[in-house]
Write an enzyme that holds these catalytic residues in place. Structure first.
Site, mmCIF file in Angstrom:
data_model
loop_
_atom_site.group_PDB
_atom_site.id
_atom_site.type_symbol
_atom_site.label_atom_id
_atom_site.label_comp_id
_atom_site.label_asym_id
_atom_site.label_seq_id
_atom_site.Cartn_x
_atom_site.Cartn_y
_atom_site.Cartn_z
ATOM 1 N N SER A 1 -12.075 -14.760 -27.237
ATOM 2 C CA SER A 1 -12.756 -14.425 -25.987
ATOM 3 C C SER A 1 -13.143 -15.701 -25.252
ATOM 4 C CB SER A 1 -14.016 -13.584 -26.245
ATOM 5 O OG SER A 1 -14.982 -14.344 -26.961
ATOM 6 N N TYR B 1 -30.516 -23.430 -28.230
ATOM 7 C CA TYR B 1 -29.183 -23.639 -27.668
ATOM 8 C C TYR B 1 -29.015 -25.080 -27.192
ATOM 9 C CZ TYR B 1 -25.034 -22.827 -24.787
ATOM 10 O OH TYR B 1 -23.773 -22.889 -24.233
#
Length: 251
Positions: free
Chosen positions: A15, A159
């Protein structure tokens, strides 16, 4: 390195940026092996573009070792490793429900940073077995950072830390692998139109796109793929992080 002579493993290839890179490389003549945990979609894409697929957990040494060996057997050798596997999480250091969950932080760093390093180090061992080109080149590793590494927003502590680690390891890893003739680069994408982002309401997508100075739109995953191909083909690029963000600086 010419893309037509490239044999690449691409993580997160079922993806988003990884899929776009796999499609882009194959369309231009490279041999490709897709590495991902999504078996159904990974096999479907590989079959569609004429590539190979190996189910892979980037955080697991045995899984990656097997994947690289399988890719080598299928393609004859490995000359490029493109790390696109990653996850995005959001939580404030101290939120309404209390401190940032430690397991979420660990998991984010484990997949994004440790997983990328795991693939890179094992790929380097395989690439180092290649016969060198006349200039000594044996291959290239491209890791995926993020502009969050430089200007992460609220809720991006995990993150941003994981992507900051990618930025931090780029130069020392490149220096480590000079003897083997392996280059190391990183791409720091801005806000791209990946499946993760497309799951947001259209109004949110439009707002995010408008934040970019120029062009005021989301990045196209094929633009990431094109840059990855340029890095593969430009042998003088080494030890650097390239921002791909339309001059976006997140507030």
């Amino acid at each position: 390195m010419q893309i037509t002579e490239t044999t690449a493993i691409i993580t997160g290839a079922a993806s988003g940026l990884g899929e776009a890179t796999a499609r882009h490389f194959r369309a231009r003549g490279a041999a490709v092996t897709l590495l991902d945990r999504d078996v159904e979609r990974g096999r479907a894409i590989a079959g569609e573009i004429g590539a190979h697929f190996v189910e892979t957990d980037v955080t697991d040494e045995a899984s990656v070792t097997t994947a690289i060996a399988t890719a080598r057997d299928a393609m004859g050798r490995v000359t490029a490793a493109i790390n696109c596997a990653g996850i995005a999480t959001g939580a404030k250091t101290l939120g309404r429900d209390g401190p940032h969950p430690l397991d979420t932080f660990r998991r984010t760093v484990d997949v994004n940073l440790v997983g990328s390093f795991n693939v890179a180090r094992l790929a380097a061992a395989e690439i180092a077995r290649n016969d060198p080109a006349p200039d000594g080149t044996r291959g290239v590793i491209v890791n995926t950072a993020s502009i969050a590494a430089f200007d992460g927003q609220k809720g991006q502590a995990a993150y941003a830390a994981s992507k900051g680690g990618i930025v931090g390891l780029t130069l020392p890893m490149a220096r480590d692998l000079t003897r083997e003739g392996i280059r190391v680069m990183a791409i720091a994408p801005g806000i791209f139109a990946t499946p993760m982002l497309k799951g947001l309401p259209q109004a949110v997508q439009d707002e995010l796109a408008a934040d970019g100075p120029f062009p005021a739109r989301l990045g196209d995953p094929d633009e990431y793929a094109a840059l990855a191909r340029f890095i593969v083909e430009c042998d003088y690029l080494n030890g650097e992080v390239i921002r791909l963000d339309g001059a976006l600086r997140m507030q």
